[in-house]
Write a protein that holds these residues in place. Structure first.
Motif, PDB file in Angstrom:
ATOM      1  N   PHE A 187      14.797  -5.073 -41.417  1.00 13.82           N
ATOM      2  CA  PHE A 187      16.007  -5.528 -42.100  1.00 13.82           C
ATOM      3  C   PHE A 187      16.599  -4.438 -42.994  1.00 13.82           C
ATOM      4  O   PHE A 187      17.829  -4.356 -43.144  1.00 13.82           O
ATOM      5  CB  PHE A 187      15.716  -6.784 -42.922  1.00 13.82           C
ATOM      6  CG  PHE A 187      15.615  -8.029 -42.104  1.00 13.82           C
ATOM      7  CD1 PHE A 187      16.532  -8.290 -41.099  1.00 13.82           C
ATOM      8  CD2 PHE A 187      14.611  -8.956 -42.316  1.00 13.82           C
ATOM      9  CE1 PHE A 187      16.447  -9.432 -40.335  1.00 13.82           C
ATOM     10  CE2 PHE A 187      14.516 -10.107 -41.555  1.00 13.82           C
ATOM     11  CZ  PHE A 187      15.435 -10.340 -40.563  1.00 13.82           C
TER      12      PHE A 187
ATOM     13  N   GLY B 110      12.343 -10.589 -32.734  1.00 15.04           N
ATOM     14  CA  GLY B 110      12.164 -11.454 -33.897  1.00 15.04           C
ATOM     15  C   GLY B 110      11.219 -12.615 -33.626  1.00 15.04           C
ATOM     16  O   GLY B 110      10.372 -12.951 -34.455  1.00 15.04           O
TER      17      GLY B 110
ATOM     18  N   SER C   5      12.941 -15.065 -42.933  1.00 13.49           N
ATOM     19  CA  SER C   5      13.226 -14.102 -41.872  1.00 13.49           C
ATOM     20  C   SER C   5      14.211 -14.686 -40.859  1.00 13.49           C
ATOM     21  O   SER C   5      15.107 -13.977 -40.375  1.00 13.49           O
ATOM     22  CB  SER C   5      11.934 -13.671 -41.175  1.00 13.49           C
ATOM     23  OG  SER C   5      11.278 -14.789 -40.597  1.00 13.49           O
TER      24      SER C   5
ATOM     25  N   ALA D  57       5.125  -9.106 -42.221  1.00 13.51           N
ATOM     26  CA  ALA D  57       6.074  -9.051 -43.340  1.00 13.51           C
ATOM     27  C   ALA D  57       6.577  -7.632 -43.566  1.00 13.51           C
ATOM     28  O   ALA D  57       7.775  -7.406 -43.804  1.00 13.51           O
ATOM     29  CB  ALA D  57       5.421  -9.599 -44.610  1.00 13.51           C
TER      30      ALA D  57
ATOM     31  N   ILE E 206       8.983  -6.733 -40.659  1.00 18.02           N
ATOM     32  CA  ILE E 206      10.274  -7.406 -40.830  1.00 18.02           C
ATOM     33  C   ILE E 206      11.062  -6.770 -41.965  1.00 18.02           C
ATOM     34  O   ILE E 206      12.291  -6.592 -41.862  1.00 18.02           O
ATOM     35  CB  ILE E 206      10.046  -8.906 -41.080  1.00 18.02           C
ATOM     36  CG1 ILE E 206       9.507  -9.574 -39.807  1.00 18.02           C
ATOM     37  CG2 ILE E 206      11.326  -9.591 -41.529  1.00 18.02           C
ATOM     38  CD1 ILE E 206       9.118 -11.017 -39.997  1.00 18.02           C
ATOM     39  N   TYR E 207      10.395  -6.399 -43.045  1.00 24.46           N
ATOM     40  CA  TYR E 207      11.074  -5.754 -44.171  1.00 24.46           C
ATOM     41  C   TYR E 207      11.710  -4.433 -43.740  1.00 24.46           C
ATOM     42  O   TYR E 207      12.894  -4.174 -44.026  1.00 24.46           O
ATOM     43  CB  TYR E 207      10.073  -5.517 -45.303  1.00 24.46           C
ATOM     44  CG  TYR E 207      10.602  -4.652 -46.420  1.00 24.46           C
ATOM     45  CD1 TYR E 207      11.545  -5.138 -47.319  1.00 24.46           C
ATOM     46  CD2 TYR E 207      10.157  -3.343 -46.563  1.00 24.46           C
ATOM     47  CE1 TYR E 207      12.033  -4.345 -48.334  1.00 24.46           C
ATOM     48  CE2 TYR E 207      10.641  -2.538 -47.575  1.00 24.46           C
ATOM     49  CZ  TYR E 207      11.575  -3.039 -48.461  1.00 24.46           C
ATOM     50  OH  TYR E 207      12.058  -2.252 -49.457  1.00 24.46           O
TER      51      TYR E 207
ATOM     52  N   ARG F 166      17.631 -14.477 -42.474  1.00 23.14           N
ATOM     53  CA  ARG F 166      18.184 -13.124 -42.460  1.00 23.14           C
ATOM     54  C   ARG F 166      18.611 -12.707 -41.060  1.00 23.14           C
ATOM     55  O   ARG F 166      19.580 -11.959 -40.903  1.00 23.14           O
ATOM     56  CB  ARG F 166      17.164 -12.125 -43.008  1.00 23.14           C
ATOM     57  CG  ARG F 166      16.946 -12.175 -44.510  1.00 23.14           C
ATOM     58  CD  ARG F 166      18.170 -11.668 -45.274  1.00 23.14           C
ATOM     59  NE  ARG F 166      19.140 -12.730 -45.565  1.00 23.14           N
ATOM     60  CZ  ARG F 166      20.312 -12.513 -46.095  1.00 23.14           C
ATOM     61  NH1 ARG F 166      20.703 -11.279 -46.389  1.00 23.14           N
ATOM     62  NH2 ARG F 166      21.146 -13.498 -46.326  1.00 23.14           N
TER      63      ARG F 166
ATOM     64  N   PHE G 147      10.261 -10.162 -48.776  1.00 16.60           N
ATOM     65  CA  PHE G 147       9.429  -9.670 -47.682  1.00 16.60           C
ATOM     66  C   PHE G 147       8.496  -8.558 -48.157  1.00 16.60           C
ATOM     67  O   PHE G 147       7.321  -8.517 -47.781  1.00 16.60           O
ATOM     68  CB  PHE G 147      10.306  -9.153 -46.539  1.00 16.60           C
ATOM     69  CG  PHE G 147      11.230 -10.185 -45.969  1.00 16.60           C
ATOM     70  CD1 PHE G 147      10.823 -11.502 -45.824  1.00 16.60           C
ATOM     71  CD2 PHE G 147      12.517  -9.862 -45.590  1.00 16.60           C
ATOM     72  CE1 PHE G 147      11.665 -12.468 -45.316  1.00 16.60           C
ATOM     73  CE2 PHE G 147      13.379 -10.811 -45.074  1.00 16.60           C
ATOM     74  CZ  PHE G 147      12.942 -12.118 -44.937  1.00 16.60           C
TER      75      PHE G 147
ATOM     76  N   LEU H  49       7.816 -16.491 -45.304  1.00 17.50           N
ATOM     77  CA  LEU H  49       8.173 -15.386 -44.420  1.00 17.50           C
ATOM     78  C   LEU H  49       8.909 -15.890 -43.188  1.00 17.50           C
ATOM     79  O   LEU H  49       9.924 -15.314 -42.768  1.00 17.50           O
ATOM     80  CB  LEU H  49       6.911 -14.625 -44.016  1.00 17.50           C
ATOM     81  CG  LEU H  49       7.087 -13.503 -42.993  1.00 17.50           C
ATOM     82  CD1 LEU H  49       7.958 -12.388 -43.562  1.00 17.50           C
ATOM     83  CD2 LEU H  49       5.730 -12.955 -42.559  1.00 17.50           C
TER      84      LEU H  49
END
Length: 274
Positions: free
Chosen positions: A234, A8, A82, A227, A230-231, A85, A168, A78
């Motif tokens: 998750f 991360g 992030s 982005a 990360i999307y 989350r 995201f 972002l």
């Protein structure tokens, strides 16, 4: 998970690293003779003692044009969401393993009744506790009703876990378009400058303008790529958590439904009779 936290942090630093790398490459490729730059009326980049041309990140952001402002806002959003989350979707927060095992064991052994089990779920407050609370409210009902209560509560919990994921996805879609828009504006400005009578025949000025126009596209991609990563990360984590919550909910259904409780009572009678 230390590896997840490390990944991360790398993802959050990726946009800054890519912007800095782009600036370093442009600085190396923009080294031209001073006479050519003076004839084209382009200001020389600041040169350190070693003679290698450099360009600051602030200068690059300014050269990218006004489109860099919304791209910067998207980068900030972002980073903030992030991090939120990463904290909210920790497995220990969504599915506290020790509490789940103890709760199911106490229900199985008959140490909990409806009211006490519901009180424990409300005190815990985790997403899986909310699903258990929905099932406990149908305590002693047929398995179909209890399972439907688990599904309804699980759907509400899943929607809460998927919060901000659309943000995201939107950032990964919008920022490349913003970068392309900035490049188009920069190209229009460059060609308008070249078409003037004072700049006729000076191709260096056109090349410099195109290079500055492409900065917005590079910045948009530097935000869009992390982005999207990360999307997807998750989305996969939420899917795994929802599957585990559903499995634990089904186990609770088998313990508190009317069919299972009648079976357990009959087995206890047989043991006592024996």
């Amino acid at each position: 998970n230390p590896m997840t936290r490390y990944i991360g942090r790398l993802l959050l630093l990726l946009p800054l690293m890519m912007v800095l790398g782009t600036g370093f490459i442009q600085a190396q490729e923009s080294g031209q003779p001073e006479e050519t730059l003076e004839e084209a009326s382009v200001p020389l980049p600041v040169r350190p003692a070693g003679g290698i041309p450099t360009r600051s990140v602030l200068r690059m952001l300014r050269d990218g044009g006004p489109v860099m402002i919304p791209i910067g806002v998207c980068s900030f959003l972002l980073t903030v969401f992030s991090m939120e989350r990463f904290v909210a979707l920790r497995r220990g927060r969504v599915i506290p393993g020790p509490w789940v095992k103890r709760f199911l064991a106490q229900v199985k052994e008959g140490q909990l009744e409806r009211d006490s089990a519901l009180e424990l779920c409300e005190e815990n407050g985790s997403p899986i506790a909310k699903v258990f609370a929905g099932a406990v409210k149908k305590w002693g009902r047929p398995a179909v009703e209890v399972e439907q209560a688990v599904l309804d509560a699980g759907e509400r919990v899943a929607n809460d876990l998927r919060r901000y994921l659309r943000l995201f996805n939107g950032i990964s879609t919008v920022t490349p378009l913003l970068g392309l828009l900035g490049t188009v504006f920069g190209m229009i400005h460059s060609f308008n400058t070249i078409s003037s009578s004072d700049a006729m025949g000076k191709s260096e000025l056109l090349a410099s303008g195109i290079g500055e126009a492409l900065l917005s596209t590079a910045a948009g991609l530097c935000v869009a790529i992390p982005a999207l990563i990360i999307y997807l990360f998750f989305v996969g984590r939420v899917d795994r958590l929802v599957m585990d919550i559903d499995a634990a909910g089904q186990e609770l259904v088998d313990l508190i439904s009317a069919e299972s409780r009648s079976t357990s009572r009959s087995s206890r009678k047989e043991k006592s009779a024996a």
